[in-house]
Design an enzyme around this catalytic site. Sequence first.
Site, PDB file in Angstrom:
ATOM      1  CG  HIS A  18      -2.040  -1.053   1.023  1.00 46.82           C
ATOM      2  ND1 HIS A  18      -2.638  -1.692   2.093  1.00 46.82           N
ATOM      3  CD2 HIS A  18      -2.623  -1.580  -0.096  1.00 46.82           C
ATOM      4  CE1 HIS A  18      -3.532  -2.551   1.634  1.00 46.82           C
ATOM      5  NE2 HIS A  18      -3.540  -2.499   0.316  1.00 46.82           N
ATOM      6  CG  HIS A  41      -7.343 -10.729  -7.115  1.00 44.79           C
ATOM      7  ND1 HIS A  41      -6.663 -10.379  -8.263  1.00 44.79           N
ATOM      8  CD2 HIS A  41      -7.706 -12.025  -7.268  1.00 44.79           C
ATOM      9  CE1 HIS A  41      -6.610 -11.424  -9.080  1.00 44.79           C
ATOM     10  NE2 HIS A  41      -7.238 -12.432  -8.504  1.00 44.79           N
ATOM     11  CD  GLU A 112     -13.166 -10.346  -3.581  1.00 42.83           C
ATOM     12  OE1 GLU A 112     -13.257 -11.574  -3.394  1.00 42.83           O
ATOM     13  OE2 GLU A 112     -12.077  -9.727  -3.650  1.00 42.83           O
ATOM     14  CG  ASP A 137     -11.382 -14.746 -12.805  1.00 44.39           C
ATOM     15  OD1 ASP A 137     -10.617 -14.246 -13.646  1.00 44.39           O
ATOM     16  OD2 ASP A 137     -11.020 -15.620 -11.997  1.00 44.39           O
ATOM     17  CG  ASP A 158      -3.273  -7.832  -3.573  1.00 45.33           C
ATOM     18  OD1 ASP A 158      -2.460  -8.693  -3.210  1.00 45.33           O
ATOM     19  OD2 ASP A 158      -3.952  -7.145  -2.785  1.00 45.33           O
TER      20      ASP A 158
END
Length: 281
Positions: A18, A41, A112, A137, A158
């Site tokens: 981050h 993700h 997500e 996906d 990620d």
Amino acid sequence: MNYRHAYHAGNFADVLKHSAFVAVLLHLKKKDKPFAVIDTHAGRGLYDLSGEEAVLTGEAAAGVARLIDEARPPGVLAVYLDVVRSFAPHYPGSPLIAARLLRQRDRLIAIEKQEDEFRALERELAPIKQTRAIKGDGYEELKKLMPPAERRAMILIDPPYEEPDEFKAAIGATIAAHRRFATGIFLLWYPAKERPQVAASSGELLTSGVKSLLKLELDVGVPPDPVSPHGGVRLTATGLLVVNPPYGFSGEMNAILPYLTRTLAQGKGARFVLERLKGEE
């Protein structure tokens, strides 16, 4: 797949990821032109650091909690920690970090796959106009989003790396997206415990046509008990492959990595890596 980031939110891997994420966002904001952030993700968006999962593992206590009271953190950590503090006692995932730093003309697309995580993410982003949550996906949705209309974007890939072929899928998605959007800034996060796979992934990127590639790693050293309280082996090393890092980014990372290595060390052998694999500053 049973991965739940609530166990790991705010750990040393999140701090590295981050911090780099914020650094790229700040670079994109230097120009007036709008940009997009795509998170493949995204997770649930917000994590309770006083919750059962975080307390059980203690990963946040060994991660961001060691930094949160720092009065004068170096470099980009100051902005990162200001954002984190604004959500206390929760920890913001990358979608909410991005949303907090976006301008009105910029936008966030957060993807997500898991139903419960997506519903939570959708609730968190609902009040923020320039954001969009997509259930699906991440790799498949990324194909549809390349190239973004803004022609300026950061893409965070990620995944949880719970599937045996996740490294292959992540690197394949990065290469495919780059071929359609060669000027995008791509951040590919990985657990650094599988060294052969990391080396193979780097090699694939190098031969795929990318013109600039930077590797960041943070190893906090082996703790006395490397077994995670909720099962499996505790993660002690993490990294990012950054395609098309912006000018000055490597210097910004070099300004914080020694500090993070000292402050987040869990055992002997803590170290960092900052290596340009291709291209020049």
